[in-house]
Design a protein around this motif. Structure first.
Motif, PDB file in Angstrom:
ATOM      1  N   LEU A  43       0.844  -1.202   0.000  1.00  0.00           N
ATOM      2  CA  LEU A  43       0.000   0.000   0.000  1.00  0.00           C
ATOM      3  C   LEU A  43       0.878   1.251   0.000  1.00  0.00           C
ATOM      4  CD1 LEU A  43      -2.691   1.489   0.237  1.00  0.00           C
ATOM      5  CD2 LEU A  43      -2.583   1.137   2.715  1.00  0.00           C
ATOM      6  N   ALA A  44       1.946   1.237   0.800  1.00  0.00           N
ATOM      7  CA  ALA A  44       2.856   2.380   0.843  1.00  0.00           C
ATOM      8  C   ALA A  44       3.496   2.619  -0.521  1.00  0.00           C
ATOM      9  CB  ALA A  44       3.926   2.159   1.910  1.00  0.00           C
ATOM     10  N   GLN A  45       3.818   1.548  -1.224  1.00  0.00           N
ATOM     11  CA  GLN A  45       4.402   1.689  -2.555  1.00  0.00           C
ATOM     12  C   GLN A  45       3.410   2.340  -3.518  1.00  0.00           C
ATOM     13  OE1 GLN A  45       5.379  -2.420  -3.094  1.00  0.00           O
ATOM     14  NE2 GLN A  45       7.513  -2.161  -2.489  1.00  0.00           N
ATOM     15  N   ARG A  46       2.153   1.929  -3.423  1.00  0.00           N
ATOM     16  CA  ARG A  46       1.133   2.515  -4.294  1.00  0.00           C
ATOM     17  C   ARG A  46       0.940   3.997  -3.978  1.00  0.00           C
ATOM     18  NH1 ARG A  46      -2.371  -1.469  -6.472  1.00  0.00           N
ATOM     19  NH2 ARG A  46      -3.452   0.274  -7.489  1.00  0.00           N
ATOM     20  N   LEU A  47       0.929   4.342  -2.712  1.00  0.00           N
ATOM     21  CA  LEU A  47       0.738   5.736  -2.330  1.00  0.00           C
ATOM     22  C   LEU A  47       1.945   6.599  -2.675  1.00  0.00           C
ATOM     23  CD1 LEU A  47      -1.049   5.255   1.123  1.00  0.00           C
ATOM     24  CD2 LEU A  47      -2.054   6.169  -0.980  1.00  0.00           C
TER      25      LEU A  47
END
Length: 469
Positions: free
Chosen positions: A412-416
């Protein structure tokens, strides 16, 4: 057939990556629609959906609701860039680096500090002349190994408000809470020693303990404090009585408070097994003075109490302190002198002037009001986006939350990150940073920014599309 589809997807991803790099599709331009792409390459629309998903994951494209996919304006940094490659450096050092960045274009939801505007009324520049008047000659020396005496006298009164009785000889001033933890670790811990910590817990502490060669044992953090059954089991093991590092109030990252019952129980276990409790109270100014602390129950017999003003005044000022029994304080002051010579008397005099001004008590009262309001709004926003909260504090700098439809917070952090939103994923706050964790830490003062809600709705919509294929 599935293998052929996968191969075609990879081929098209590489083709479009090359076209973007060569300027065929300019930054910010709209990519052809899924229907156009499928017709152009003679493949199924589902294959193009997979292609766009991969381009999005690579940070090359971004979906815009109702408009299609667009080439990202800011291309992703190359893999050798040590400052921002999340997939390579999602660890303690990465988050430390992120804390020190000042990129105005990023929404830094993982930040550990309150929004800067909350601290604007503590104008450090207006205190300089008062600091100089306290004795400019002394500012050219190293000062006392314990730190500036008038500030320690102020801290005696501050601790008394928490119900902790201490003299000036029991207080050692430090360069913030982190230097305080360094000094404690140097005094107590040798390579191979077992050390108990809250888990999840403070990532900087984990990094320091790993550098010292300690064997770190995580004590699970529950909504009402540490799991005392696990704590007792670990304390009962044979060998040297371990230290237990904990945060009773405003725990980082879960925002949980240790209940009075558990605080009593932890102290009973420390007495029974001859353990030392290191209580980090970095958010003391954001909590009521009378909130229960282990050091209040213990009166610094087996508790080493660590405090800081980085969160409530300024991280740049770098003033913290250790409070403990008198003999230990003298030993810790010696270690401080050997390793760091002294702490900054100029910074300590500045803080003393700030605390002498009646404005500071009004400032901290406003901080608590702002924090309570921001916490309520952040809770409502996260829950509205479908998040599960670890606990529901009334006022806390962070919320610890997970999205049930996204089990790996690192992904999720990578997507954000592709949208210039920096998250603090849960793996960083665990002893083993390689384990998949669904939880993330959110700074309540920054969640109101609409970019986060928009990004989460887009990501969830993409997840749902993928699930229905």
């Amino acid at each position: 057939m599935a293998e052929a589809s996968t191969t075609l997807t990879s081929t098209l991803v590489q083709l479009i990556r090359r076209q973007i790099a060569e300027g065929v599709y300019a930054p910010g331009s709209r990519l052809p629609s899924i229907r156009e792409m499928a017709a152009r390459h003679g493949c199924a629309k589902n294959t193009i959906v997979n292609v766009f998903d991969e381009l999005t994951a690579l940070g090359l494209a971004e979906p815009r609701r109702g408009a299609g996919f667009f080439v990202c304006v800011a291309p992703p940094r190359p893999k050798e860039d040590e400052e921002g490659n999340l997939s390579r450096a999602m660890d303690v050092v990465w988050l430390m680096r992120e804390q020190l960045k000042h990129d105005p274009g990023q929404l830094r939801l993982g930040d550990g500090f309150p929004p800067v505007e909350w601290l604007h009324d503590v104008r450090l520049d207006k205190f300089h002349q008062k600091v100089v008047r306290t004795g400019i000659g002394a500012l050219f020396g190293y000062g006392s190994r314990f730190g500036y005496l008038p500030l320690r006298q102020h801290l005696v009164h501050k601790l008394a408000q928490h119900g902790i009785e201490a003299g000036t000889g029991q207080i050692v001033l430090t360069h913030g809470a982190n230097q305080a933890l360094d000094i404690v670790i140097r005094h107590f811990i040798r390579p191979g020693d077992r050390v108990l910590v809250d888990e999840p817990g403070y990532y900087m502490l984990y990094g320091k303990l790993k550098l010292s060669g300690a064997r770190i044992i995580g004590i699970p953090r529950l909504p009402d404090g540490p799991d005392v059954a696990v704590l007792e089991r670990e304390l009962h093991r044979p060998g040297k009585p371990p230290l237990f590092f904990t945060q009773s109030l405003a725990h980082n990252p879960t925002a949980s408070d240790t209940s009075p019952h558990k605080a009593h129980r932890i102290l009973q276990l420390a007495d029974r097994y001859q353990a030392i409790i290191v209580e980090n109270d970095a958010f003391a100014d954001f909590k009521p003075a009378t909130a229960p602390r282990i050091a209040t129950l213990d009166q610094l017999r087996r508790t080493v109490y660590v405090g800081s003003f980085s969160k409530s005044v300024s991280a740049a000022l770098r003033v913290g302190f250790i409070a403990c029994h008198r003999d230990l304080a003298s030993d810790l002051a010696d270690i401080k002198m050997l390793v760091h010579m002294s702490s900054s008397e100029y910074c300590e005099r500045t803080l003393d002037v700030i605390l002498s001004d009646g404005h500071f008590s009004r400032h901290t009262a406003r901080l608590r009001e702002r924090l309570a309001q921001a916490t309520e709004q952040a809770r409502a926003q996260l829950e509205g986006l479908g998040a599960e909260l670890f606990c529901a504090p009334q006022q806390a700098m962070y919320l610890w939350a997970r999205f049930p439809w996204f089990e790996d917070a690192k992904r999720l952090a990578q997507r954000l990150m592709q949208r210039q939103i920096v998250l603090a994923p849960g793996s960083i706050f665990h002893v083993d940073t390689e384990q998949t964790q669904p939880w993330s830490r959110f700074n309540v003062g920054l969640l109101a920014d609409a970019r986060f809600a928009d990004a989460m709705m887009d990501i969830r919509a993409a997840q749902e599309r993928q699930a229905t294929r």
